[in-house]
Scaffold this motif. Structure first.
Motif, short mmCIF file in Angstrom:
data_model
loop_
_atom_site.label_atom_id
_atom_site.label_comp_id
_atom_site.label_asym_id
_atom_site.label_seq_id
_atom_site.Cartn_x
_atom_site.Cartn_y
_atom_site.Cartn_z
N UNK A 33 0.93 -1.06 0.00
CA UNK A 33 -0.08 -0.12 0.08
C UNK A 33 0.92 0.94 0.00
N UNK A 34 0.67 2.22 -0.76
CA UNK A 34 1.45 3.35 -1.06
C UNK A 34 1.16 4.81 -0.11
N UNK A 35 -0.09 4.40 0.44
CA UNK A 35 -0.52 5.56 1.35
C UNK A 35 -1.50 4.92 2.57
N UNK A 36 -1.73 5.81 3.35
CA UNK A 36 -2.58 5.53 4.35
C UNK A 36 -4.03 4.89 4.22
N UNK A 37 -4.69 5.52 3.24
CA UNK A 37 -5.91 4.96 2.61
C UNK A 37 -6.04 3.69 2.00
#
Length: 231
Positions: A33-37
């Protein structure tokens, strides 16, 4: 070597690719996953199969890694290894208090990283030879599900907190020094930094006190270490 499912949450494409290549080379099933979302979606209860461990960068777009860590902790004992830049505002103790089971600072050594991940996976894995339930007065630990109950109420622990409590419950009344606890739980030689032990024990005691309504099952033996008191 046992294959485990590992979720890598890292916004840097280069670091993410390096982690994926390294962990896949160790035989693990890796998702990213590249971000928190994106990490939230990957960790949602309806997403299957669930990861066995999360490698989590704290500096993330959209949802801060510290908030994501708190959400993971609220959901259960999923092991989390935090990645943090050396110049980040978080200290080692901060990361452990946030709920990390372990941490590695950037730039990281790949051998150290994989060794810490393997140690976390070993600690989190249920032991087939363990008894069905460990009982100490009103305290019950189920090694097969890693669930803890005190006075009938479930206590939500991290994988490291659970392992700490298991060591103490298996030898009630015995005093464990911090170096001895470290070696029993982390399964590696103690190198003189007891901040991890102190912080995880403090977190464990706070959760047990809350469940026991003021009684502290873990006793400090000044100058020696910790032991589990009679309940």
């Amino acid at each position: 070597m046992t294959t485990s499912r590992i979720l890598v949450v890292e916004d840097s494409p280069d670091a993410r690719a390096l982690l994926v290549e390294t962990l896949q080379g160790e035989g693990h099933d890796v998702t990213t996953a590249a971000d928190g979302l994106a990490a939230r979606r990957a960790l949602a209860p309806e997403t299957r199969p669930a990861p066995d461990l999360v490698v989590l960068d704290l500096m993330l777009p959209h949802v801060d890694g510290s908030l994501l860590l708190a959400e993971i902790r609220a959901a259960g004992p999923l092991p989390v290894l935090v990645l943090s830049a050396k110049d980040a505002v978080y200290t080692k103790v901060d990361m452990l208090r946030l709920g990390a089971d372990d941490y590695v600072t950037k730039p990281f050594n790949l051998s150290e990283l994989t060794a810490r991940i393997e140690a976390l996976l070993r600690r989190a894995a249920p032991h087939a030879s363990a008894p069905t339930v460990l009982v100490h007065g009103p305290l019950e630990l189920d090694p097969q599900t890693a669930r803890v109950h005190l006075d009938g109420a479930e206590v939500s622990l991290t994988a490291t907190e659970y392992r700490l409590l298991t060591v103490l419950v298996e030898r009630p009344g015995q005093v464990f020094s911090r170096p001895r606890l470290y070696e029993a739980v982390w399964e590696e030689p103690f190198v003189g930094d007891d901040a991890a032990v102190k912080t995880h024990v403090s977190n464990l005691r706070a959760k047990l006190r809350e469940a026991a309504r003021a009684l502290d099952p873990v006793e400090t033996v000044w100058g020696l270490g910790y032991r589990l008191r009679e309940l």
